[in-house]
Structure formats: structure tokens, C-alpha cells
Design a protein around this motif. Structure first.
Motif, PDB file in Angstrom:
ATOM      1  N   THR A 166       0.835  -1.201   0.000  1.00 43.88           N
ATOM      2  CA  THR A 166       0.000   0.000   0.000  1.00 43.88           C
ATOM      3  C   THR A 166       0.870   1.252   0.000  1.00 43.88           C
ATOM      4  OG1 THR A 166      -1.764  -1.154   1.194  1.00 43.88           O
ATOM      5  CG2 THR A 166      -1.810   1.241   1.223  1.00 43.88           C
ATOM      6  N   ALA A 167       1.873   1.259   0.865  1.00 47.42           N
ATOM      7  CA  ALA A 167       2.778   2.401   0.925  1.00 47.42           C
ATOM      8  C   ALA A 167       3.578   2.527  -0.368  1.00 47.42           C
ATOM      9  CB  ALA A 167       3.718   2.267   2.117  1.00 47.42           C
ATOM     10  N   ALA A 168       3.983   1.391  -0.936  1.00 42.76           N
ATOM     11  CA  ALA A 168       4.752   1.419  -2.185  1.00 42.76           C
ATOM     12  C   ALA A 168       3.916   1.963  -3.339  1.00 42.76           C
ATOM     13  CB  ALA A 168       5.265   0.022  -2.516  1.00 42.76           C
ATOM     14  N   ALA A 169       2.612   1.649  -3.363  1.00 45.42           N
ATOM     15  CA  ALA A 169       1.736   2.185  -4.410  1.00 45.42           C
ATOM     16  C   ALA A 169       1.623   3.696  -4.293  1.00 45.42           C
ATOM     17  CB  ALA A 169       0.354   1.538  -4.322  1.00 45.42           C
ATOM     18  N   SER A 170       1.561   4.206  -3.063  1.00 43.06           N
ATOM     19  CA  SER A 170       1.534   5.656  -2.862  1.00 43.06           C
ATOM     20  C   SER A 170       2.824   6.296  -3.343  1.00 43.06           C
ATOM     21  CB  SER A 170       1.319   5.977  -1.375  1.00 43.06           C
ATOM     22  OG  SER A 170      -0.014   5.708  -0.997  1.00 43.06           O
ATOM     23  N   ALA A 171       3.951   5.655  -3.043  1.00 40.20           N
ATOM     24  CA  ALA A 171       5.234   6.183  -3.492  1.00 40.20           C
ATOM     25  C   ALA A 171       5.352   6.130  -5.010  1.00 40.20           C
ATOM     26  CB  ALA A 171       6.375   5.405  -2.843  1.00 40.20           C
ATOM     27  N   LEU A 172       4.815   5.076  -5.614  1.00 44.72           N
ATOM     28  CA  LEU A 172       4.821   4.977  -7.074  1.00 44.72           C
ATOM     29  C   LEU A 172       4.040   6.138  -7.681  1.00 44.72           C
ATOM     30  CD1 LEU A 172       5.385   3.442  -9.719  1.00 44.72           C
ATOM     31  CD2 LEU A 172       3.322   2.085  -9.251  1.00 44.72           C
ATOM     32  N   ALA A 173       2.874   6.437  -7.128  1.00 44.43           N
ATOM     33  CA  ALA A 173       2.088   7.565  -7.625  1.00 44.43           C
ATOM     34  C   ALA A 173       2.836   8.877  -7.418  1.00 44.43           C
ATOM     35  CB  ALA A 173       0.735   7.609  -6.913  1.00 44.43           C
ATOM     36  N   ALA A 174       3.447   9.043  -6.246  1.00 40.39           N
ATOM     37  CA  ALA A 174       4.188  10.270  -5.961  1.00 40.39           C
ATOM     38  C   ALA A 174       5.367  10.441  -6.908  1.00 40.39           C
ATOM     39  CB  ALA A 174       4.680  10.261  -4.512  1.00 40.39           C
ATOM     40  N   ASP A 175       5.924   9.336  -7.369  1.00 44.30           N
ATOM     41  CA  ASP A 175       7.044   9.394  -8.297  1.00 44.30           C
ATOM     42  C   ASP A 175       6.630  10.059  -9.614  1.00 44.30           C
ATOM     43  OD1 ASP A 175       9.742   8.933  -8.787  1.00 44.30           O
ATOM     44  OD2 ASP A 175       9.350   7.043  -9.827  1.00 44.30           O
ATOM     45  N   TYR A 176       5.341   9.994  -9.932  1.00 46.80           N
ATOM     46  CA  TYR A 176       4.815  10.653 -11.127  1.00 46.80           C
ATOM     47  C   TYR A 176       4.211  12.019 -10.814  1.00 46.80           C
ATOM     48  CZ  TYR A 176       5.173   6.106 -13.477  1.00 46.80           C
ATOM     49  OH  TYR A 176       5.641   4.921 -14.016  1.00 46.80           O
ATOM     50  N   LEU A 177       3.682  12.197  -9.602  1.00 46.58           N
ATOM     51  CA  LEU A 177       2.812  13.342  -9.333  1.00 46.58           C
ATOM     52  C   LEU A 177       3.390  14.391  -8.388  1.00 46.58           C
ATOM     53  CD1 LEU A 177      -0.528  11.350  -8.869  1.00 46.58           C
ATOM     54  CD2 LEU A 177       0.292  12.489 -10.944  1.00 46.58           C
ATOM     55  N   ALA A 178       4.272  14.005  -7.489  1.00 49.44           N
ATOM     56  CA  ALA A 178       4.829  14.967  -6.534  1.00 49.44           C
ATOM     57  C   ALA A 178       5.979  15.752  -7.173  1.00 49.44           C
ATOM     58  CB  ALA A 178       5.321  14.247  -5.284  1.00 49.44           C
ATOM     59  N   ARG A 179       6.207  16.957  -6.684  1.00 47.67           N
ATOM     60  CA  ARG A 179       7.329  17.752  -7.169  1.00 47.67           C
ATOM     61  C   ARG A 179       8.648  17.032  -6.915  1.00 47.67           C
ATOM     62  NH1 ARG A 179       5.722  22.021  -3.972  1.00 47.67           N
ATOM     63  NH2 ARG A 179       7.856  22.048  -3.167  1.00 47.67           N
ATOM     64  N   ASP A 180       9.580  17.166  -7.821  1.00 50.39           N
ATOM     65  CA  ASP A 180      10.874  16.497  -7.684  1.00 50.39           C
ATOM     66  C   ASP A 180      11.620  16.937  -6.431  1.00 50.39           C
ATOM     67  OD1 ASP A 180      10.449  15.083 -10.009  1.00 50.39           O
ATOM     68  OD2 ASP A 180      11.602  16.458 -11.271  1.00 50.39           O
ATOM     69  N   ASP A 181      11.377  18.181  -5.999  1.00 44.09           N
ATOM     70  CA  ASP A 181      12.107  18.714  -4.858  1.00 44.09           C
ATOM     71  C   ASP A 181      11.306  18.648  -3.555  1.00 44.09           C
ATOM     72  OD1 ASP A 181      10.199  20.585  -5.496  1.00 44.09           O
ATOM     73  OD2 ASP A 181      11.535  22.320  -5.354  1.00 44.09           O
ATOM     74  N   ALA A 182      10.293  17.782  -3.511  1.00 46.61           N
ATOM     75  CA  ALA A 182       9.459  17.664  -2.310  1.00 46.61           C
ATOM     76  C   ALA A 182      10.296  17.238  -1.109  1.00 46.61           C
ATOM     77  CB  ALA A 182       8.339  16.651  -2.554  1.00 46.61           C
ATOM     78  N   ARG A 183      10.203  18.014  -0.020  1.00 46.70           N
ATOM     79  CA  ARG A 183      11.044  17.748   1.144  1.00 46.70           C
ATOM     80  C   ARG A 183      10.255  17.573   2.446  1.00 46.70           C
ATOM     81  NH1 ARG A 183      16.281  17.981   0.143  1.00 46.70           N
ATOM     82  NH2 ARG A 183      17.025  18.974  -1.783  1.00 46.70           N
ATOM     83  N   HIS A 184       9.089  18.210   2.547  1.00 46.82           N
ATOM     84  CA  HIS A 184       8.328  18.128   3.803  1.00 46.82           C
ATOM     85  C   HIS A 184       7.130  17.199   3.614  1.00 46.82           C
ATOM     86  CE1 HIS A 184       5.673  20.227   7.059  1.00 46.82           C
ATOM     87  NE2 HIS A 184       6.178  19.077   7.493  1.00 46.82           N
ATOM     88  N   LEU A 185       7.124  16.098   4.355  1.00 46.94           N
ATOM     89  CA  LEU A 185       6.033  15.136   4.325  1.00 46.94           C
ATOM     90  C   LEU A 185       5.230  15.239   5.612  1.00 46.94           C
ATOM     91  CD1 LEU A 185       4.570  12.512   3.276  1.00 46.94           C
ATOM     92  CD2 LEU A 185       6.359  11.223   4.499  1.00 46.94           C
ATOM     93  N   VAL A 186       3.908  15.310   5.468  1.00 52.02           N
ATOM     94  CA  VAL A 186       3.013  15.279   6.625  1.00 52.02           C
ATOM     95  C   VAL A 186       2.255  13.965   6.612  1.00 52.02           C
ATOM     96  CG1 VAL A 186       1.016  16.331   7.754  1.00 52.02           C
ATOM     97  CG2 VAL A 186       2.759  17.784   6.708  1.00 52.02           C
ATOM     98  N   ILE A 187       2.381  13.202   7.674  1.00 47.81           N
ATOM     99  CA  ILE A 187       1.660  11.937   7.830  1.00 47.81           C
ATOM    100  C   ILE A 187       0.433  12.191   8.705  1.00 47.81           C
ATOM    101  CG2 ILE A 187       1.743   9.603   8.767  1.00 47.81           C
ATOM    102  CD1 ILE A 187       3.460   9.805   6.364  1.00 47.81           C
ATOM    103  N   VAL A 188      -0.733  11.834   8.196  1.00 49.15           N
ATOM    104  CA  VAL A 188      -1.989  11.990   8.936  1.00 49.15           C
ATOM    105  C   VAL A 188      -2.478  10.601   9.324  1.00 49.15           C
ATOM    106  CG1 VAL A 188      -4.336  12.908   8.909  1.00 49.15           C
ATOM    107  CG2 VAL A 188      -2.522  14.063   7.621  1.00 49.15           C
ATOM    108  N   GLY A 189      -2.427  10.311  10.608  1.00 49.22           N
ATOM    109  CA  GLY A 189      -2.785   8.980  11.084  1.00 49.22           C
ATOM    110  C   GLY A 189      -1.590   8.317  11.744  1.00 49.22           C
ATOM    111  N   THR A 190      -1.856   7.451  12.701  1.00 46.47           N
ATOM    112  CA  THR A 190      -0.773   6.833  13.469  1.00 46.47           C
ATOM    113  C   THR A 190      -0.880   5.312  13.492  1.00 46.47           C
ATOM    114  OG1 THR A 190      -2.075   7.133  15.505  1.00 46.47           O
ATOM    115  CG2 THR A 190      -0.468   8.850  14.956  1.00 46.47           C
ATOM    116  N   GLY A 191      -1.552   4.754  12.516  1.00 53.29           N
ATOM    117  CA  GLY A 191      -1.685   3.307  12.443  1.00 53.29           C
ATOM    118  C   GLY A 191      -0.464   2.643  11.826  1.00 53.29           C
TER     119      GLY A 191
END
Length: 329
Positions: free
Chosen positions: A109-134
Motif C-alpha cells: 500500500t505504501a509502495a503504491a503511494s510512493a509509485l504515484a508520488a514518483d509521477y505526481l509529486a514535485r521532484d524537490d518535495a522535502r516536507h512530508l506530513v503523515i496523517v494517522g498513526t496506524g
């Protein structure tokens, strides 16, 4: 037959290898029937969900995951998701591996999110906010850190003590300084990537908070009645999903936005099939807000199970959870 306990499954699923395995499986495709989805009553609390997810690559591998999602487990100190995965030979039907489904689900599940981010997030993305503690929180941090040069991670949860614990674990295991925050609005306002993995039935992330250029990754809210963002967030974003068939039917953030009219099916720009096959080139303006909604797909489990089996099989002297040598069939 090979048996992989949680630690063995984790060890066999390197983040980079897993992300690339998912990329290849979405690009090449497999047979994936619609998953079975059944609610079951849990007396005195929110109902649970039973999921049966089969998939196969003709002539190679066949697998099925049996998973349960029980929201009330959080009060028992147990993971909300419990699962097991059976991987078989698609030519003979012989069982090849039993893979820990909880660890497989969390990592794919996490890898699928990272795969999407590899196409969609800015190349210089540095600040990640995690919502949820599971269970997914640390996995999401590690996966996103594999594809983007993160230098700061903020963790928000309804329980501040648990958020602090997750932040400490991320700092130790991912190697990027993480802190807990009680002000979600402020954290989102400075985020490059916001990754949410909750079972919330009301929006947590508001569109008015999102800064220009932000990428929103929505992993929770797998039922139409659940939601992690509001209509404003969806209307401000370029929307992508893991699979159209799943997200447009099951993902609450998408389903409710379709029902309210702020989103149309035609406005969903693409899914992971489109992205990995270069069918949807994402020409990203620096100020574009992108949103990715996943509900999970059986091919993700199959790709992860194959990788885990083949990796573990290649390691001489693979062992079971009890340490016994196991013959590989």
C-alpha cells in the motif's frame, strides 16, 4: 512450500524493489477479478469488513489474499487490518508460499503511494506530513522517502502520545527527523506531500489549507462512507487514482465528490495503469495541487507476494517463523 512470517516478509520487500515490482505489474497487467467485499457485524462496535482479493499472471503465479478490516481493533491495541496471502503456481496449482498478509498489505500500500508520488509529486518535495498513526504511518514515510529527497516529516494523530511515538519510530527507522504536531492546519500549510491513512468518516484535510504545489496522498477511507478530504480539496486538485474501477466505486473521497458534483468521472485524469504505461503524461506546473486516491488492488498484493517469494527463495537456508528449514516445492 515457503512460509514467510512478518519479519521475513519485511526483509524480502525492499522499498525500491517493491516500488519497481508494482510499476512493472501495472504496466504489464494481470488477470484481476473484482474483489469480494463483505461487511460483518461486530457486536457493540463498528462492523468489520472481509475482503477476498484474487489475481494471477497466466502460466506464472496465482494468488489470493484474505483480509479483514476491524476499526475496533485500535481500542484493543491490535492492527485494524489482518490478512494472509496464498501464492500458487499458475500452471500446476501447487501452493508455493504463505506470506504474512498484514506486512504485505502495509508495504505494498505504501509502495503504491510512493509509485504515484514518483509521477505526481514535485521532484524537490522535502516536507512530508503523515496523517494517522496506524500501521501504515511508518511505512508511508519510508516509501515516500525512497522516491523523494525528504528532509522533514510531521506526524499528526488524534492521540498526541501515539503521534509522538510514531515520529520517534520514523526518525529511528527511516533516518529522517520526524516530529509530532497537534496543529494539522499549520503542518499541511507548509507540506510538499500530505499522506493520510485513517478510517475517518469526516474530512480531516481541508482544501483551503493546501499550499500551491502540494501532493495529497489518500490511503485510508476505503469505503464510500469514509472521507479524509473535503470537496474543496478535491476541486482544487488534479485527481488521480490507483484503479478507476476501485476508487470510483469504493473510495469515499472520490465517491462523495462525484455525488456532490465537484468532480466528474471525466475529470479523473488517470490511474496507475495510465501513468506506468505513459498513456497519461503528467505535465506538472510547479503550483499544481495533485491528489492520489488508492483503495488497493489485488495486482499489488500479487506483485509483492511474487517479489517476496522469489527474494526469499534466492536466500539460501530460508526459514519459517520457528526457524525450521523448509523445502521449496
Amino acid at each position: 512450500m515457503l512460509q514467510l512470517d512478518p519479519q521475513a516478509t519485511r526483509d524480502a520487500l525492499d522499498w525500491r524493489d517493491l516500488i519497481e515490482a508494482l510499476r512493472a505489474m501495472f504496466r504489464d497487467g494481470c488477470e484481476m477479478p473484482v474483489r469480494h467485499h463483505h461487511d460483518f457485524e461486530v457486536p457493540g462496535e463498528t462492523s468489520g469488513t472481509l475482503l477476498l482479493m484474487p489475481a494471477w499472471v497466466p502460466g506464472r503465479y496465482l494468488g489470493v489474499k484474505l483480509a479483514t478490516v476491524v476499526p475496533g481493533n485500535s481500542d484493543r491495541g491490535l492492527p485494524a487490518v489482518m490478512a494472509s496471502y496464498m501464492l500458487s503456481d499458475a500452471k500446476t496449482g501447487e501452493l508455493r508460499a504463505l506470506v504474512d498478509g498484514g506486512e504485505l498489505t502495509a508495504r505494498r500500500t505504501a509502495a503504491a503511494s510512493a509509485l504515484a508520488a514518483d509521477y505526481l509529486a514535485r521532484d524537490d518535495a522535502r516536507h512530508l506530513v503523515i496523517v494517522g498513526t496506524g500501521r501504515l504511518s511508518v511505512n508511508l514515510a519510508a516509501a515516500h522517502a525512497t522516491v523523494r529527497p525528504l528532509s522533514r516529516i510531521s506526524v499528526w494523530g488524534r492521540n498526541p502520545e501515539k503521534a509522538a511515538s510514531v515520529a520517534a519510530e520514523i526518525s529511528e527507522t527511516v533516518g529522517i527527523f520526524a516530529t509530532a504536531t497537534q496543529d494539522l492546519e499549520e503542518a499541511v500549510g507548509s507540506a510538499d506531500i500530505v499522506s493520510a491513512a485513517t478510517l475517518s468518516e469526516t474530512p480531516l484535510i481541508l482544501g483551503e489549507w493546501l499550499p500551491a504545489g502540494c501532493h495529497v496522498d489518500l490511503v485510508g477511507a476505503f469505503k464510500p462512507t469514509m472521507r479524509e478530504t473535503d470537496d474543496a480539496a478535491v476541486s482544487r486538485a488534479r485527481v488521480f487514482v490507483d484503479t478507476r474501477a476501485g476508487a470510483l466505486k469504493e473510495g469515499g473521497d472520490i465517491v462523495q465528490a462525484l455525488q456532490s458534483g465537484v468532480l466528474t468521472e471525466e475529470a479523473v485524469e488517470g490511474d496507475l495503469f495510465d501513468l506506468t504505461r505513459d498513456l497519461k503524461a503528467v505535465l506538472r506546473d510547479p503550483d499544481d495541487i495533485t491528489l492520489f486516491k488508492s483503495v488497493g488492488a489485488a495486482l499489488e498484493d500479487l506483485a509483492g507476494a511474487i517479489l517476496a517469494y522469489e527474494t526469499a527463495s534466492a536466500q539460501e537456508g530460508s526459514t519459517s517463523a520457528t526457524g525450521r528449514k523448509l523445502p521449496l516445492m
